[in-house]
Design a protein around this motif. Structure first.
Motif, mmCIF file in Angstrom:
data_model
loop_
_atom_site.group_PDB
_atom_site.id
_atom_site.type_symbol
_atom_site.label_atom_id
_atom_site.label_comp_id
_atom_site.label_asym_id
_atom_site.label_seq_id
_atom_site.Cartn_x
_atom_site.Cartn_y
_atom_site.Cartn_z
ATOM 1 N N LEU A 28 1.010 -1.226 -0.049
ATOM 2 C CA LEU A 28 -0.046 -0.030 0.042
ATOM 3 C C LEU A 28 0.776 1.300 0.057
ATOM 4 C CD1 LEU A 28 -2.859 -0.954 2.598
ATOM 5 C CD2 LEU A 28 -2.992 -0.246 -0.006
ATOM 6 N N THR A 29 0.779 2.040 -0.904
ATOM 7 C CA THR A 29 1.697 3.272 -1.006
ATOM 8 C C THR A 29 0.935 4.401 -1.465
ATOM 9 O OG1 THR A 29 1.956 2.851 -3.670
ATOM 10 C CG2 THR A 29 3.482 1.621 -2.076
ATOM 11 N N SER A 30 1.785 5.595 -1.245
ATOM 12 C CA SER A 30 1.065 6.713 -1.679
ATOM 13 C C SER A 30 2.253 7.816 -1.854
ATOM 14 C CB SER A 30 0.164 7.525 -0.519
ATOM 15 O OG SER A 30 0.933 7.308 0.709
ATOM 16 N N ASP A 31 2.222 8.897 -1.994
ATOM 17 C CA ASP A 31 3.253 9.738 -2.347
ATOM 18 C C ASP A 31 3.162 11.141 -1.570
ATOM 19 O OD1 ASP A 31 5.639 10.860 -3.497
ATOM 20 O OD2 ASP A 31 4.629 11.676 -5.350
ATOM 21 N N ASP A 32 2.805 10.898 -0.054
ATOM 22 C CA ASP A 32 2.695 11.827 0.897
ATOM 23 C C ASP A 32 3.812 12.705 0.750
ATOM 24 O OD1 ASP A 32 0.440 10.528 1.464
ATOM 25 O OD2 ASP A 32 0.769 9.690 3.411
ATOM 26 N N GLN A 33 3.737 13.951 0.776
ATOM 27 C CA GLN A 33 4.862 14.966 0.781
ATOM 28 C C GLN A 33 5.102 15.415 2.504
ATOM 29 O OE1 GLN A 33 6.578 15.531 -2.010
ATOM 30 N NE2 GLN A 33 5.375 13.560 -2.412
ATOM 31 N N ASP A 34 6.214 15.326 2.804
ATOM 32 C CA ASP A 34 6.756 15.829 4.158
ATOM 33 C C ASP A 34 6.617 17.361 4.148
ATOM 34 O OD1 ASP A 34 7.418 13.185 4.993
ATOM 35 O OD2 ASP A 34 9.534 13.658 4.727
ATOM 36 N N VAL A 35 5.806 17.846 4.909
ATOM 37 C CA VAL A 35 5.594 19.601 5.240
ATOM 38 C C VAL A 35 6.796 19.776 6.425
ATOM 39 C CG1 VAL A 35 4.225 21.370 5.754
ATOM 40 C CG2 VAL A 35 3.350 19.306 4.462
ATOM 41 N N MET A 36 7.570 20.925 6.115
ATOM 42 C CA MET A 36 8.362 21.559 6.944
ATOM 43 C C MET A 36 8.274 22.946 6.975
ATOM 44 S SD MET A 36 11.569 18.765 6.167
ATOM 45 C CE MET A 36 10.786 18.176 4.553
ATOM 46 N N THR A 37 8.339 23.604 7.998
ATOM 47 C CA THR A 37 8.323 24.956 7.955
ATOM 48 C C THR A 37 9.438 25.607 8.827
ATOM 49 O OG1 THR A 37 7.210 25.039 10.409
ATOM 50 C CG2 THR A 37 5.877 24.838 8.201
ATOM 51 N N VAL A 39 9.581 27.431 11.282
ATOM 52 C CA VAL A 39 9.149 27.624 12.817
ATOM 53 C C VAL A 39 8.972 26.190 13.297
ATOM 54 C CG1 VAL A 39 7.606 28.616 14.701
ATOM 55 C CG2 VAL A 39 8.374 30.001 12.535
ATOM 56 N N LYS A 40 8.155 25.288 12.867
ATOM 57 C CA LYS A 40 7.909 24.278 13.370
ATOM 58 C C LYS A 40 8.743 22.908 13.104
ATOM 59 C CE LYS A 40 2.801 24.813 13.406
ATOM 60 N NZ LYS A 40 1.787 24.286 12.580
ATOM 61 N N GLY A 41 9.744 23.468 12.078
ATOM 62 C CA GLY A 41 10.469 22.193 11.459
ATOM 63 C C GLY A 41 9.531 21.134 10.708
ATOM 64 N N PHE A 42 9.651 19.779 11.026
ATOM 65 C CA PHE A 42 8.768 19.013 10.587
ATOM 66 C C PHE A 42 7.441 18.928 11.101
ATOM 67 C CE2 PHE A 42 6.813 14.458 10.711
ATOM 68 C CZ PHE A 42 6.609 14.515 9.420
ATOM 69 N N ALA A 43 6.511 19.594 10.131
ATOM 70 C CA ALA A 43 5.010 19.923 10.751
ATOM 71 C C ALA A 43 4.019 18.785 10.329
ATOM 72 C CB ALA A 43 4.806 21.263 10.041
ATOM 73 N N GLY A 44 4.411 17.753 9.541
ATOM 74 C CA GLY A 44 3.462 16.964 9.133
ATOM 75 C C GLY A 44 3.362 16.374 7.875
ATOM 76 N N VAL A 45 2.353 15.934 7.114
ATOM 77 C CA VAL A 45 2.494 15.587 5.906
ATOM 78 C C VAL A 45 1.224 16.025 5.015
ATOM 79 C CG1 VAL A 45 3.579 13.296 6.264
ATOM 80 C CG2 VAL A 45 1.181 13.187 6.143
ATOM 81 N N SER A 46 1.547 16.380 3.682
ATOM 82 C CA SER A 46 0.608 16.467 2.869
ATOM 83 C C SER A 46 -0.112 15.348 1.914
ATOM 84 C CB SER A 46 0.998 17.735 1.826
ATOM 85 O OG SER A 46 -0.127 18.053 0.883
ATOM 86 N N PRO A 47 -1.211 14.758 2.264
ATOM 87 C CA PRO A 47 -1.711 13.316 1.866
ATOM 88 C C PRO A 47 -1.710 13.560 0.442
ATOM 89 C CG PRO A 47 -3.326 14.259 3.187
ATOM 90 C CD PRO A 47 -2.229 15.438 3.171
ATOM 91 N N SER A 48 -1.449 12.403 0.001
ATOM 92 C CA SER A 48 -1.846 11.919 -1.573
ATOM 93 C C SER A 48 -2.543 10.635 -1.542
ATOM 94 C CB SER A 48 -0.674 12.018 -2.338
ATOM 95 O OG SER A 48 0.144 10.855 -2.232
ATOM 96 N N PRO A 49 -3.096 10.503 -3.011
ATOM 97 C CA PRO A 49 -4.013 9.260 -2.759
ATOM 98 C C PRO A 49 -3.018 7.896 -2.501
ATOM 99 C CG PRO A 49 -4.290 10.678 -4.692
ATOM 100 C CD PRO A 49 -3.345 10.964 -4.152
ATOM 101 N N ASP A 50 -3.870 6.887 -1.949
ATOM 102 C CA ASP A 50 -3.286 5.696 -1.843
ATOM 103 C C ASP A 50 -3.412 4.751 -2.974
ATOM 104 O OD1 ASP A 50 -2.199 5.924 0.962
ATOM 105 O OD2 ASP A 50 -4.401 5.793 1.792
#
Length: 126
Positions: A28-37, A39-50
């Motif tokens: 099961l894969t997706s191309d989720d993109q890491d979100v970094m700012t 101020v926060k550094g690693f802030a989460g992910v921007s989801p893409s379709p599975d």
């Protein structure tokens, strides 16, 4: 110490059991993109379709050839339904998608085989 019996995964394509299958891999894969700012550094992910990817290897019997119309399905971009089933537990998943790559190999002193790569809709074993 008791011995444990381990499971196998069986694959069906368009309702046909691939009895000559020797190996299977599924992800099961997706191309989720890491979100970094800043101020926060690693802030989460921007989801893409599975999606579910499946690859496998089948040996080719001399008298009957490849057991499914995989090359025809590939060339015609036919939407194919794959069902993956654990033989022991019976848990299965169904995915609909397309064969992306089909390869055939043979050689002296080797078993002829067909390998494939498939990409389809996300599904989970249940």
């Amino acid at each position: 110490m008791a011995l444990t019996l381990y499971d196998q995964v069986f694959i069906e394509a368009q309702g046909l059991l691939l009895a000559e299958n020797t190996s299977i891999n599924t992800d099961l894969t997706s191309d989720d993109q890491d979100v970094m700012t800043t101020v926060k550094g690693f802030a989460g992910v921007s989801p893409s379709p599975d999606m579910r990817t499946v690859s496998g290897e089948n040996v080719i019997p001399a008298t009957t050839g490849i057991e499914i119309k995989v090359e025809e399905w590939k060339v015609n971009r036919t939407e194919v339904t794959l069902k993956l089933t654990f033989g022991g537990s019976g848990k299965s998943c169904v995915t609909k998608g397309f064969f992306k790559k089909v390869s055939v190999s043979a050689g002296v002193g080797q078993t002829s085989k067909m390998t494939f790569e498939f990409t389809g809709t996300p599904s989970i074993f249940a």
